[in-house]
Write a protein that holds these residues in place. Structure first.
Motif, PDB file in Angstrom:
ATOM      1  N   SER A 319      89.593  28.740  49.424  1.00 38.16           N
ATOM      2  CA  SER A 319      88.725  28.348  49.070  1.00 38.16           C
ATOM      3  C   SER A 319      88.571  28.747  47.196  1.00 38.16           C
ATOM      4  N   GLN A 320      90.196  28.950  46.738  1.00 40.13           N
ATOM      5  CA  GLN A 320      89.813  29.391  45.353  1.00 40.13           C
ATOM      6  C   GLN A 320      90.355  27.583  44.700  1.00 40.13           C
ATOM      7  N   TYR A 321      90.183  27.538  44.082  1.00 44.00           N
ATOM      8  CA  TYR A 321      90.758  26.722  42.838  1.00 44.00           C
ATOM      9  C   TYR A 321      91.700  26.481  42.184  1.00 44.00           C
ATOM     10  N   PHE A 322      92.733  25.439  42.879  1.00 41.79           N
ATOM     11  CA  PHE A 322      94.120  25.331  42.392  1.00 41.79           C
ATOM     12  C   PHE A 322      94.555  25.336  41.377  1.00 41.79           C
ATOM     13  N   SER A 323      95.742  25.972  40.912  1.00 43.50           N
ATOM     14  CA  SER A 323      95.555  26.649  39.588  1.00 43.50           C
ATOM     15  C   SER A 323      96.389  23.965  39.014  1.00 43.50           C
ATOM     16  N   GLU A 324      95.454  25.042  37.871  1.00 42.68           N
ATOM     17  CA  GLU A 324      96.378  23.215  37.068  1.00 42.68           C
ATOM     18  C   GLU A 324      98.215  23.767  36.530  1.00 42.68           C
ATOM     19  N   ASP A 325      98.567  24.175  36.172  1.00 44.06           N
ATOM     20  CA  ASP A 325     100.410  24.772  37.180  1.00 44.06           C
ATOM     21  C   ASP A 325     100.769  23.459  38.088  1.00 44.06           C
ATOM     22  N   PHE A 326     100.443  24.538  39.440  1.00 45.33           N
ATOM     23  CA  PHE A 326     100.225  24.241  40.549  1.00 45.33           C
ATOM     24  C   PHE A 326     100.523  22.651  40.841  1.00 45.33           C
ATOM     25  N   ILE A 327      98.916  22.282  40.191  1.00 47.38           N
ATOM     26  CA  ILE A 327      99.441  20.568  40.181  1.00 47.38           C
ATOM     27  C   ILE A 327      99.951  19.550  39.570  1.00 47.38           C
ATOM     28  N   GLN A 328     100.506  20.292  38.723  1.00 51.85           N
ATOM     29  CA  GLN A 328     101.290  19.462  37.930  1.00 51.85           C
ATOM     30  C   GLN A 328     102.702  19.522  38.250  1.00 51.85           C
ATOM     31  N   THR A 329     103.073  20.429  38.961  1.00 54.26           N
ATOM     32  CA  THR A 329     104.861  20.150  39.535  1.00 54.26           C
ATOM     33  C   THR A 329     103.916  19.329  40.508  1.00 54.26           C
ATOM     34  N   LYS A 330     103.330  19.200  41.151  1.00 52.63           N
ATOM     35  CA  LYS A 330     103.378  18.142  42.305  1.00 52.63           C
ATOM     36  C   LYS A 330     103.133  17.071  42.017  1.00 52.63           C
ATOM     37  N   VAL A 347      98.333  12.643  43.721  1.00 48.05           N
ATOM     38  CA  VAL A 347      98.051  14.189  43.597  1.00 48.05           C
ATOM     39  C   VAL A 347      96.436  14.727  43.162  1.00 48.05           C
ATOM     40  N   ASP A 348      95.822  14.718  44.277  1.00 47.07           N
ATOM     41  CA  ASP A 348      94.200  15.172  43.977  1.00 47.07           C
ATOM     42  C   ASP A 348      93.695  16.655  44.712  1.00 47.07           C
ATOM     43  N   GLN A 349      92.725  16.787  43.403  1.00 42.48           N
ATOM     44  CA  GLN A 349      92.404  18.381  43.664  1.00 42.48           C
ATOM     45  C   GLN A 349      90.925  17.680  44.913  1.00 42.48           C
ATOM     46  N   ILE A 350      90.283  17.835  45.232  1.00 41.94           N
ATOM     47  CA  ILE A 350      89.310  18.009  46.566  1.00 41.94           C
ATOM     48  C   ILE A 350      88.282  18.786  46.957  1.00 41.94           C
ATOM     49  N   SER A 351      86.970  18.795  46.493  1.00 46.65           N
ATOM     50  CA  SER A 351      86.194  19.846  47.001  1.00 46.65           C
ATOM     51  C   SER A 351      84.941  19.194  47.756  1.00 46.65           C
ATOM     52  N   ARG A 352      84.981  20.274  48.720  1.00 48.57           N
ATOM     53  CA  ARG A 352      83.541  19.979  49.897  1.00 48.57           C
ATOM     54  C   ARG A 352      83.048  21.530  49.618  1.00 48.57           C
ATOM     55  N   SER A 353      81.863  21.112  49.480  1.00 49.82           N
ATOM     56  CA  SER A 353      80.825  22.025  49.101  1.00 49.82           C
ATOM     57  C   SER A 353      79.154  21.985  50.285  1.00 49.82           C
ATOM     58  N   LEU A 354      78.562  23.335  50.610  1.00 49.62           N
ATOM     59  CA  LEU A 354      77.334  23.428  51.844  1.00 49.62           C
ATOM     60  C   LEU A 354      76.589  24.225  51.443  1.00 49.62           C
ATOM     61  N   LEU A 355      75.587  24.062  51.060  1.00 47.97           N
ATOM     62  CA  LEU A 355      74.472  25.298  51.353  1.00 47.97           C
ATOM     63  C   LEU A 355      73.457  25.002  53.298  1.00 47.97           C
ATOM     64  N   PRO A 356      74.341  25.290  53.913  1.00 49.56           N
ATOM     65  CA  PRO A 356      73.565  25.511  55.147  1.00 49.56           C
ATOM     66  C   PRO A 356      71.870  25.497  54.911  1.00 49.56           C
TER      67      PRO A 356
END
Length: 404
Positions: A319-330, A347-356
């Motif tokens: 539910s939280q944004y992955f840190s840039e350091d963690f992504i760079q490690t991958k 290596v990608d960070q994908i987000s999905r948002s929903l307003l019901p």
């Protein structure tokens, strides 16, 4: 003389009537027949094997629900002419005619962010020319320019027949029962006040159930982490292919897909653009992806193999944004493992948002026995509506499984 007032047997709604001859003519047109070759849910069948249904199925189902809704409103005393009925049925039948291959996934990769609604409108305009202006009123309704707003609200709103069909249909084909909304009950509760769509107040719980069913379908099906990843992979593959072609690499691809890979700018007025688009479907893209598994470009080959062999990257969700350091490690580990310097492509960070339930954009109104309109969330009888009006976001990090 050909009988055009056919009956179609649909596994979701049962028998679907074609009440006007122009509807049959439009269904038989190549623009509409192409929808047989456009998946309703992209690559969702890689997660839910039964989800093989098409935009063709969905468009017919939405037309059926529109017909049912109009008949219901007539019984409640709403005056609807034959011309208005025909136009509304045409508008909903063609609302998705501009969808590209694999539906939403590739919408922004082929034609400079041409949204499917924009393309649908262009194709409706072309059809209107072919059918001597018979779609003029339908186009007005589709664009929201017709004076009686409830027609457009039945086509596109938070409570439209488009959503009612795709929720019930996708629930049926995926086997996820949470989305199986009672469309007949909901439609029986629809009404019109001052030419705007409302719901009889006694239908409040059916509407709340519909809104929560939609929310569950998004998180459980459409935004399922593997479903979200597969859609993202399609976008990445087309983006990578287009980039490589622009840099001079020759990629094998079917004729109609090749046209969009080799061209960068697309004008609305260009007949060739539309001609090639209306010949493009899932088969072209899948054929290309199979071919590109053997591409000399490592990234393109890797992404295509992930789809064709269903060897998906590893995913982590939060539910939280992955840190840039963690992504760079991958990314660093990916570069080391494969001996490449562009691991960031894998290596990608994908987000999905929903307003019901959006209380600001076309809110749902209830109509009480006195004829007074009340916002759904303001009703003293509501149970859930005031709690599902917040945006929720899920983050998904994907990276090669070999990195683990």
């Amino acid at each position: 003389m050909l009988n055009k007032l056919k009956i179609i047997n649909d596994p979701v709604h049962g028998f679907i009537k074609i009440p006007h001859e122009i509807l049959y003519d439009v269904i038989e047109h190549p623009y509409f027949q192409r929808l047989r070759r456009i998946s309703q849910t992209g690559l969702l069948s890689l997660v839910f094997p039964g989800a093989k249904h098409t935009r063709f199925h969905h468009a017919l189902g939405a037309m059926h629900l529109m017909f049912t809704a109009l008949e219901t409103l007539k019984l409640k005393g709403v005056s609807i002419s034959k011309e208005e009925e025909k136009a509304a049925l045409l508008a909903i039948l063609l609302h998705d005619v501009g969808h590209g291959p694999f539906s939403h996934a590739l919408e922004n990769r082929l034609m400079d962010n041409w949204h499917h609604e924009k393309l649908s409108l262009l194709l409706m305009t072309k059809l209107n020319e072919e059918f001597s202006g018979e779609l003029t009123l339908a186009i007005e309704m589709f664009k929201g320019q017709y004076s009686r707003k409830f027609f457009n609200q039945l086509i596109s709103s938070q409570l439209d027949v488009d959503r009612l069909d795709y929720l019930k249909r996708d629930s049926f084909y995926t086997g996820v029962s949470e989305g199986n909304v009672n469309t007949q009950r909901i439609i029986s509760m629809l009404n019109v006040s001052n030419d705007e769509l409302v719901v009889d107040s006694k239908g409040i719980y059916s509407i709340e159930n519909y809104l929560t069913a939609r929310m569950f379908m998004y998180w459980q099906v459409y935004y399922h982490k593997t479903a979200a990843l597969s859609e993202h992979l399609l976008v990445k593959i087309l983006g990578r292919a287009k980039k490589l072609v622009s840099e001079g690499m020759s990629l094998d691809a079917p004729k109609y897909l090749k046209y969009f890979l080799e061209n960068q700018h697309f004008e609305e007025e260009n007949e060739l653009n539309l001609k090639n688009f209306t010949m493009l479907d899932d088969m072209d893209v899948f054929q290309a992806i199979k071919s590109w598994t053997e591409s000399e470009d490592f990234v393109l080959s890797y992404l295509c193999k992930a789809v064709i062999y269903r060897h998906f990257p590893k995913t982590m969700s939060s539910s939280q944004y992955f840190s840039e350091d963690f992504i760079q490690t991958k990314i660093h580990k990916t570069n080391q493992l494969f001996g490449i310097d562009n691991g960031n492509e894998l290596v990608d960070q994908i987000s999905r948002s929903l307003l019901p339930y959006d209380t600001e954009k076309q809110p749902i109104f209830l109509l009480d026995k006195s004829g007074k309109k009340i916002k759904l969330e303001d009703s003293e009888n509501q149970i859930l509506s005031s709690f599902i009006n917040q945006v929720n976001t899920k983050y998904i990090l994907s990276f090669p499984r070999e990195v683990i």
